[in-house]
Each structure stands twice: as C-alpha cells, then as structure tokens.
Design a protein around this motif. Structure first.
Motif, PDB file in Angstrom:
ATOM      1  N   SER A   1       0.828  -1.201   0.000  1.00 44.02           N
ATOM      2  CA  SER A   1       0.000   0.000   0.000  1.00 44.02           C
ATOM      3  C   SER A   1       0.871   1.264   0.000  1.00 44.02           C
ATOM      4  O   SER A   1       1.690   1.426  -0.894  1.00 44.02           O
ATOM      5  CB  SER A   1      -0.975  -0.059   1.185  1.00 44.02           C
TER       6      SER A   1
ATOM      7  N   GLY B   1       4.082   2.460  -2.501  1.00 38.21           N
ATOM      8  CA  GLY B   1       4.303   3.751  -3.147  1.00 38.21           C
ATOM      9  C   GLY B   1       5.689   4.297  -2.834  1.00 38.21           C
ATOM     10  O   GLY B   1       6.417   4.750  -3.728  1.00 38.21           O
TER      11      GLY B   1
ATOM     12  N   GLU C   1      -0.503  -4.162  -3.709  1.00 37.87           N
ATOM     13  CA  GLU C   1      -1.661  -3.268  -3.586  1.00 37.87           C
ATOM     14  C   GLU C   1      -1.380  -1.783  -3.832  1.00 37.87           C
ATOM     15  O   GLU C   1      -2.156  -0.930  -3.414  1.00 37.87           O
ATOM     16  CB  GLU C   1      -2.349  -3.455  -2.223  1.00 37.87           C
ATOM     17  N   ALA C   2      -0.272  -1.482  -4.503  1.00 37.03           N
ATOM     18  CA  ALA C   2      -0.027  -0.109  -4.979  1.00 37.03           C
ATOM     19  C   ALA C   2       1.181  -0.141  -5.896  1.00 37.03           C
ATOM     20  O   ALA C   2       1.991  -1.063  -5.831  1.00 37.03           O
ATOM     21  CB  ALA C   2       0.217   0.862  -3.825  1.00 37.03           C
TER      22      ALA C   2
ATOM     23  N   LEU D   1      -0.550   7.588  -5.228  1.00 39.67           N
ATOM     24  CA  LEU D   1      -1.873   8.105  -5.577  1.00 39.67           C
ATOM     25  C   LEU D   1      -1.742   9.388  -6.388  1.00 39.67           C
ATOM     26  O   LEU D   1      -0.989  10.283  -6.025  1.00 39.67           O
ATOM     27  CB  LEU D   1      -2.684   8.384  -4.301  1.00 39.67           C
TER      28      LEU D   1
ATOM     29  N   GLU E   1      -1.235  11.922 -13.030  1.00 46.63           N
ATOM     30  CA  GLU E   1      -1.069  10.582 -13.606  1.00 46.63           C
ATOM     31  C   GLU E   1       0.105  10.511 -14.592  1.00 46.63           C
ATOM     32  O   GLU E   1       0.828   9.515 -14.626  1.00 46.63           O
ATOM     33  CB  GLU E   1      -2.376  10.131 -14.279  1.00 46.63           C
TER      34      GLU E   1
ATOM     35  N   TYR F   1      -1.692  -7.573  -6.863  1.00 47.70           N
ATOM     36  CA  TYR F   1      -2.920  -6.839  -6.558  1.00 47.70           C
ATOM     37  C   TYR F   1      -3.974  -7.817  -6.049  1.00 47.70           C
ATOM     38  O   TYR F   1      -4.061  -8.948  -6.520  1.00 47.70           O
ATOM     39  CB  TYR F   1      -3.494  -6.168  -7.811  1.00 47.70           C
TER      40      TYR F   1
ATOM     41  N   TYR G   1      -9.706   3.613  -4.589  1.00 49.95           N
ATOM     42  CA  TYR G   1      -8.761   4.678  -4.941  1.00 49.95           C
ATOM     43  C   TYR G   1      -7.686   4.223  -5.934  1.00 49.95           C
ATOM     44  O   TYR G   1      -6.869   5.024  -6.377  1.00 49.95           O
ATOM     45  CB  TYR G   1      -8.097   5.267  -3.689  1.00 49.95           C
ATOM     46  N   PHE G   2      -7.682   2.915  -6.286  1.00 46.91           N
ATOM     47  CA  PHE G   2      -6.716   2.427  -7.279  1.00 46.91           C
ATOM     48  C   PHE G   2      -7.437   1.421  -8.170  1.00 46.91           C
ATOM     49  O   PHE G   2      -7.170   0.221  -8.131  1.00 46.91           O
ATOM     50  CB  PHE G   2      -5.518   1.806  -6.555  1.00 46.91           C
TER      51      PHE G   2
ATOM     52  N   ARG H   1      -4.856   0.556 -12.511  1.00 49.72           N
ATOM     53  CA  ARG H   1      -3.759  -0.139 -11.825  1.00 49.72           C
ATOM     54  C   ARG H   1      -3.036  -1.119 -12.749  1.00 49.72           C
ATOM     55  O   ARG H   1      -1.815  -1.274 -12.651  1.00 49.72           O
ATOM     56  CB  ARG H   1      -4.252  -0.824 -10.542  1.00 49.72           C
TER      57      ARG H   1
ATOM     58  N   ARG I   1      -0.761   0.964 -15.059  1.00 46.79           N
ATOM     59  CA  ARG I   1       0.474   1.328 -14.360  1.00 46.79           C
ATOM     60  C   ARG I   1       1.479   0.181 -14.409  1.00 46.79           C
ATOM     61  O   ARG I   1       2.652   0.385 -14.706  1.00 46.79           O
ATOM     62  CB  ARG I   1       0.195   1.644 -12.888  1.00 46.79           C
TER      63      ARG I   1
END
Length: 286
Positions: free
Chosen positions: A104, A108, A128-129, A133, A216, A234, A241-242, A247, A250
């Motif tokens: 998370s 990041g 999970e990230a 964000l 972005e 993931y 939020y993702f 995702r 990315r």
C-alpha cells in the motif's frame, strides 16, 4: 505447523530520530527492506515473515508510525522524508544494495525509491499499490485549501483514549476488512498506554491530506523509470482509490515487471501469507 521465524526488535538512530522495527530470517539471505502501509506498522509483515525462509527481512516502523519517532513540531510528512529515512536505515545496516517489499503506502514509497536510487535497489515487490496516488491538475487549488485547513484545525483535536484494545481492534477490522488476528497484530504495535487506557501511537499529522500530489502523467513517468525486476501483486476486487484499468495500466509501464492478481482483501499479505509468499519468495531469493 511450521517453526515460527524469530522476530527481533531493532532500532536505528538516524537523522530524524529513533526508528524502530522488526528483523527476521537468515543473516546470510538476500537483504529485503519491508515497508508497511499508511497507519500500519512493522507488524504488517509478521505473518509473511514465517513463509519467507532464507531471506533477511528488516521491517521498519516508518517515521511517525508504530514505535518510531514522530517528526519535530512544524515538520511535514512527505514521501521524500520517508525515502530518506529508509535509506538512512539501509546505511545503518551497512546494506549498499537490497531489495524492497512494500504494501500500500509502503509500495508507493518503495516505487519512489526504486526510481530514485536505482543503483541500490536490486528487486522490487509491490503489493496493492504502484507509484502512488495521483491527483488531477484541476484539483490543485482545492487540494491546497483542504490541506491547509486540515493542518490549521489539527492542534485543537484531542486523542481518543480507549479503555482496552477491543475497540481499536474492532475499528481496524471495520476500516480494512481485517480478520481479528491481523487487526490485533497491527493494534498491539500501534497503540501506547496512557492514563485510563490506550491511544494510537501514530502521529496525528499522518492523517492530514498532502497539499501536493503527482498527476497521472508524472506517476506514469516514475513507474517507467523503475529499471529493476519488479513483481506486482494486486488483490481482487480493487480498492476504490486504485481502480481498474488504471492499476493494470500502471503495471504495464514497468520496463521489467510481472503482475499477479489474486482474490483477497487489501491486507492479503497478512490474511493469505502462504499464497503471497509463493508468488514473491522465489523472486526475492533469486
């Protein structure tokens, strides 16, 4: 069951103060720094550590989290502060190169590190990230207004005192769809005793919105700048939020990336550690 990995408490006196954490595994194994999510702490990696045999794992409580020091009054929590703190820990360990495992918010931060110091990061695992964000350019002025208003209001707020751990455990279970066992691990390391019970130990300033976020296009450029081999995990369904297809798009920007999507909740590394370890263990040991 399998023998539990012995987790040792560690502490590092770095520029911003004393950062604490947990250390596990084989002192001769591949070096891995594990970075937890927002308002979590090093205990996030306790269930997974048991399944990562042969790896030398150090999971710090990030600045302002768990048992680590809070920033000085008037200072602001930023991604740059976190990146430099983690690099200070690597330096204190004498780790010139290492791999990163992030969940998370920690994923990041790990993404930023992999892009910022490519000569030091051998491999990257993000759960999970990826990248962080984003914010739209159109929301720039609104975001500054909200962030400054929240910062001005914070000093007037009082910390909630819990009589025992039942209420904070319940709060974490509801906020993150966590099992009681996983919530309890995070809560036990995330509270401190006060008169009449317990308060969250994390710095209340961590709840403030940041005035500035990358958009972005900037995040896409950042992810494209991560040259090391990367594994992305993931959970399905995605977090609001993702969302998809953002995702997956990315992940497709990674120069050397592989993506796994498995059914689970946001803290899938805590709830389904054996399965997650099967996906990332061989990669981290390579």
């Amino acid at each position: 069951g399998r023998a539990r990995m012995s987790l040792q408490e560690v502490a590092f006196d770095i520029t911003l103060g004393r950062l604490t954490g947990l250390r596990a595994g084989n002192p001769h194994g591949q070096k891995v720094l594990a970075l937890h999510g927002w308002l979590d702490n090093a205990a996030s990696f306790v269930p997974l550590a048991d399944h990562l045999a042969g790896i030398q794992l150090v999971a710090p409580d990030l600045p302002g989290h768990g048992r680590s020091a809070h920033l000085a009054p008037g200072a602001e929590y930023t991604s740059g502060v976190a990146v430099n703190a983690v690099l200070d820990i690597a330096d204190a360990l004498g780790w010139e190169t290492f791999s990163l495992l992030g969940h998370s918010m920690g994923a990041g931060i790990a993404s930023l590190m992999a892009a910022a110091v490519p000569h030091r990061v051998k491999r990257l695992v993000v759960i999970e990230a990826l990248g962080g964000l984003a914010e739209t350019v159109e929301r720039t002025a609104d975001r500054w207004r909200e962030a400054i208003a929240a910062a001005r209001a914070l000093p007037g707020k009082r910390l909630r005192v819990f009589a025992d751990l039942a209420a904070p455990v319940r709060a974490r279970m509801q906020a993150n769809q966590l099992s009681e066992a996983a919530a309890r691990l995070l809560v036990e390391r995330g509270v401190r005793p006060v008169e009449g019970g317990f308060v969250w130990s994390s710095d209340p300033r961590l709840t403030l919105p940041t005035p500035q976020r990358l958009d972005e296009a900037q995040l896409a450029a950042l992810v494209a700048g991560i040259g090391c081999p990367t594994t992305v995990v993931y959970a399905d369904p995605p977090q609001p939020y993702f969302p998809e297809p953002l995702r997956s798009r990315r992940a497709s920007l990674l120069p050397d990336g592989q993506l796994h999507v498995i059914a689970g909740t946001h803290h899938l590394h805590m709830e389904d550690p054996a399965r997650v370890a099967m996906l990332i263990g061989p990669f981290l040991r390579a």
